[in-house]
Motif scaffolding. Structure first.
Motif, PDB file in Angstrom:
ATOM      1  N   ASN A 108       0.855  -1.093  -0.653  1.00 25.01           N
ATOM      2  CA  ASN A 108      -0.282   0.110  -0.142  1.00 25.01           C
ATOM      3  C   ASN A 108       0.556   1.013  -0.040  1.00 25.01           C
ATOM      4  OD1 ASN A 108      -2.905  -0.903   0.040  1.00 25.01           O
ATOM      5  ND2 ASN A 108      -1.952  -1.809   1.415  1.00 25.01           N
ATOM      6  N   PHE A 109       1.833   0.910   0.991  1.00 19.08           N
ATOM      7  CA  PHE A 109       3.399   2.372   1.126  1.00 19.08           C
ATOM      8  C   PHE A 109       3.313   2.642  -0.262  1.00 19.08           C
ATOM      9  CE2 PHE A 109       7.192   4.134   2.647  1.00 19.08           C
ATOM     10  CZ  PHE A 109       6.624   5.743   1.986  1.00 19.08           C
ATOM     11  N   ALA A 110       4.049   1.807  -1.101  1.00 15.82           N
ATOM     12  CA  ALA A 110       4.910   1.932  -2.903  1.00 15.82           C
ATOM     13  C   ALA A 110       3.703   2.724  -3.874  1.00 15.82           C
ATOM     14  CB  ALA A 110       4.925   0.325  -3.165  1.00 15.82           C
ATOM     15  N   HIS A 111       2.039   1.633  -3.419  1.00 16.88           N
ATOM     16  CA  HIS A 111       0.958   2.142  -4.252  1.00 16.88           C
ATOM     17  C   HIS A 111       0.727   3.415  -4.343  1.00 16.88           C
ATOM     18  CE1 HIS A 111      -3.137   2.627  -6.064  1.00 16.88           C
ATOM     19  NE2 HIS A 111      -2.505   1.077  -6.903  1.00 16.88           N
ATOM     20  N   TYR A 112       0.558   3.827  -3.248  1.00 16.97           N
ATOM     21  CA  TYR A 112       1.083   5.211  -2.414  1.00 16.97           C
ATOM     22  C   TYR A 112       1.975   5.959  -2.693  1.00 16.97           C
ATOM     23  CZ  TYR A 112      -1.204   8.619   0.787  1.00 16.97           C
ATOM     24  OH  TYR A 112      -1.189   9.812   1.755  1.00 16.97           O
ATOM     25  N   LEU A 113       2.702   6.408  -2.992  1.00 16.69           N
ATOM     26  CA  LEU A 113       3.733   7.363  -3.855  1.00 16.69           C
ATOM     27  C   LEU A 113       3.962   7.390  -5.138  1.00 16.69           C
ATOM     28  CD1 LEU A 113       6.117   5.884  -1.273  1.00 16.69           C
ATOM     29  CD2 LEU A 113       5.422   7.340  -1.093  1.00 16.69           C
ATOM     30  N   GLY A 114       3.789   6.243  -5.441  1.00 14.15           N
ATOM     31  CA  GLY A 114       2.788   5.907  -6.855  1.00 14.15           C
ATOM     32  C   GLY A 114       1.799   7.281  -7.840  1.00 14.15           C
ATOM     33  N   GLU A 115       1.213   6.970  -6.593  1.00 15.16           N
ATOM     34  CA  GLU A 115      -0.087   8.287  -6.910  1.00 15.16           C
ATOM     35  C   GLU A 115       0.184   8.486  -6.829  1.00 15.16           C
ATOM     36  OE1 GLU A 115      -3.884   6.005  -5.434  1.00 15.16           O
ATOM     37  OE2 GLU A 115      -3.829   4.660  -6.557  1.00 15.16           O
ATOM     38  N   ALA A 116       0.940   8.845  -5.461  1.00 18.11           N
ATOM     39  CA  ALA A 116       0.660  11.315  -4.940  1.00 18.11           C
ATOM     40  C   ALA A 116       2.457  11.708  -6.057  1.00 18.11           C
ATOM     41  CB  ALA A 116       1.366  10.523  -3.732  1.00 18.11           C
ATOM     42  N   SER A 117       2.843  10.476  -6.082  1.00 14.72           N
ATOM     43  CA  SER A 117       3.484  11.685  -7.089  1.00 14.72           C
ATOM     44  C   SER A 117       3.229  12.561  -8.409  1.00 14.72           C
ATOM     45  CB  SER A 117       4.655  10.255  -7.725  1.00 14.72           C
ATOM     46  OG  SER A 117       5.770   9.749  -6.425  1.00 14.72           O
ATOM     47  N   ILE A 118       2.218  11.433  -9.238  1.00 14.62           N
ATOM     48  CA  ILE A 118       2.333  12.422  -9.602  1.00 14.62           C
ATOM     49  C   ILE A 118       0.929  13.067  -9.570  1.00 14.62           C
ATOM     50  CG2 ILE A 118      -0.003  11.584 -11.847  1.00 14.62           C
ATOM     51  CD1 ILE A 118       3.404  10.767 -12.687  1.00 14.62           C
ATOM     52  N   ARG A 119       0.486  12.899  -8.474  1.00 11.47           N
ATOM     53  CA  ARG A 119      -1.422  14.152  -8.126  1.00 11.47           C
ATOM     54  C   ARG A 119      -0.259  15.466  -7.458  1.00 11.47           C
ATOM     55  NH1 ARG A 119      -5.446  10.754  -4.947  1.00 11.47           N
ATOM     56  NH2 ARG A 119      -6.349   9.397  -6.553  1.00 11.47           N
ATOM     57  N   ILE A 120       0.719  15.180  -7.030  1.00 10.82           N
ATOM     58  CA  ILE A 120       1.023  16.776  -6.499  1.00 10.82           C
ATOM     59  C   ILE A 120       2.214  17.529  -7.392  1.00 10.82           C
ATOM     60  CG2 ILE A 120       3.259  17.186  -4.916  1.00 10.82           C
ATOM     61  CD1 ILE A 120       2.655  14.873  -2.835  1.00 10.82           C
ATOM     62  N   PHE A 121       2.173  16.592  -8.301  1.00  5.71           N
ATOM     63  CA  PHE A 121       3.609  17.046  -9.325  1.00  5.71           C
ATOM     64  C   PHE A 121       2.534  17.853 -10.094  1.00  5.71           C
ATOM     65  CE2 PHE A 121       4.438  16.845 -13.770  1.00  5.71           C
ATOM     66  CZ  PHE A 121       6.125  17.649 -13.839  1.00  5.71           C
ATOM     67  N   VAL A 122       1.253  17.471 -10.605  1.00  5.31           N
ATOM     68  CA  VAL A 122       0.729  17.923 -11.997  1.00  5.31           C
ATOM     69  C   VAL A 122      -0.371  19.347 -10.592  1.00  5.31           C
ATOM     70  CG1 VAL A 122      -2.220  17.676 -12.642  1.00  5.31           C
ATOM     71  CG2 VAL A 122      -0.348  16.086 -12.481  1.00  5.31           C
ATOM     72  N   ASN A 123      -0.306  18.944  -9.561  1.00  2.00           N
ATOM     73  CA  ASN A 123      -0.911  20.225  -9.101  1.00  2.00           C
ATOM     74  C   ASN A 123      -0.028  21.542  -8.813  1.00  2.00           C
ATOM     75  OD1 ASN A 123      -3.560  18.884  -8.549  1.00  2.00           O
ATOM     76  ND2 ASN A 123      -2.848  17.732  -5.897  1.00  2.00           N
ATOM     77  N   PHE A 124       1.157  20.992  -8.436  1.00  2.00           N
ATOM     78  CA  PHE A 124       2.528  21.672  -8.533  1.00  2.00           C
ATOM     79  C   PHE A 124       2.254  22.649  -9.304  1.00  2.00           C
ATOM     80  CE2 PHE A 124       5.295  19.605  -5.356  1.00  2.00           C
ATOM     81  CZ  PHE A 124       5.260  20.341  -3.912  1.00  2.00           C
TER      82      PHE A 124
END
Length: 282
Positions: free
Chosen positions: A124-140
């Motif tokens: 779950n941690f690895a999957h969470y980081l994968g999703e968060a990486s794209i989402r935070i990048f787009v938000n930035f």
């Protein structure tokens, strides 16, 4: 004396450790690719962030103009709006995993997860980081475009950018650990939506997502500075905007401590929860 058996055993452990890392790295890459495949939908969802940043830009411009002061609590108007751009991007970019955990535990799907040759929390941690990486990048990107248009480029240095990215990784990891800790309580509860709502509001208010902690009353700012919620929003944003008057070393040390403590709680709750696990109807 080092025997051949010791050498073989050590090599075997090293291979198993390497294979374990590769498994989680593969989960991260898959989640990253899946999220990138639907980056268009993420852009649509981030329109709300654009609206928020426009409102904040107008609000703080009016506040600074009315006050007639170049800084408030050490923040210029440029730093203040960029601070909010960073906090909103990070917090809104972190996936909400409570509902998924609730479904897995409530319907017994977690029993099938436990048969896989990969740790449940690590997966779950690895999957969470994968999703968060794209989402935070787009938000930035989107928040940065709006903020740059109204207030110019971000007030960052190469040093604050490097430190900020590292602290952001700690913030996202801590947010996962907090969510996972609450999610694992569903072994003993039926509905975690209330806990998820409480956590999001604590990060929003006490974590400095909406207002930097130095703008709080002194006693409340000191109290919030020791809580894990400020690790998620206030710490990375203040590091990125390079605001003065903050002990970065102490803040990072506290953040790492909270992150490790939350992961330890995850492990304890997981072990106790699995002992209680039973599946009805299949």
């Amino acid at each position: 004396m080092i025997t051949m058996g010791h050498v073989q055993g050590r090599n075997r452990r090293q291979r198993l450790s390497f294979l374990g890392v590769r498994k989680y790295a593969a989960v991260y890459r898959i989640a990253l690719c899946n999220q990138w495949a639907y980056v268009g939908e993420q852009l649509v969802r981030s329109i709300f962030l654009v609206v928020i940043m426009y409102v904040f830009s107008e609000l703080w411009s009016t506040t600074y103009a009315a006050g007639g002061r170049p800084t408030i609590a050490g923040y210029s108007v440029n730093q203040m709006v960029w601070y909010l751009a960073f906090t909103e991007s990070i917090v809104m970019g972190c996936p909400r995993i409570m509902q998924r955990l609730a479904e897995e535990i409530k319907h017994g799907d977690i029993a099938y997860r436990l048969t896989k040759p990969i740790g449940y929390i690590g997966y779950n941690f690895a999957h969470y980081l994968g999703e968060a990486s794209i989402r935070i990048f787009v938000n930035f990107i989107l928040a940065g475009i709006v903020t740059t248009f109204f207030f110019g480029p971000p007030p960052v240095t190469w040093g604050s950018l490097g430190c900020g990215l590292g602290v952001t990784a700690i913030a996202v990891s801590t947010q996962f650990a907090l969510n996972m800790t609450l999610g694992l309580l569903l072994f003993w509860m039926e509905d975690g939506r209330g806990l998820d709502l409480i956590l999001s509001r604590l990060v929003m208010i006490l974590g400095g997502m909406m207002i930097p902690l130095p703008l709080f009353p002194t006693w409340l700012a000191h109290f919030c500075a020791w809580l894990p919620f400020q690790v998620v929003a206030y710490l990375p944003a203040r590091t990125l905007v390079h605001a003065p008057g903050y002990n970065l070393g102490q803040g990072v040390g506290l953040a790492v401590g909270w992150m490790l403590l939350c992961f330890v709680l995850c492990g304890l709750l997981y072990r106790q929860g699995v002992r209680r696990l039973y599946v009805q109807g299949g």
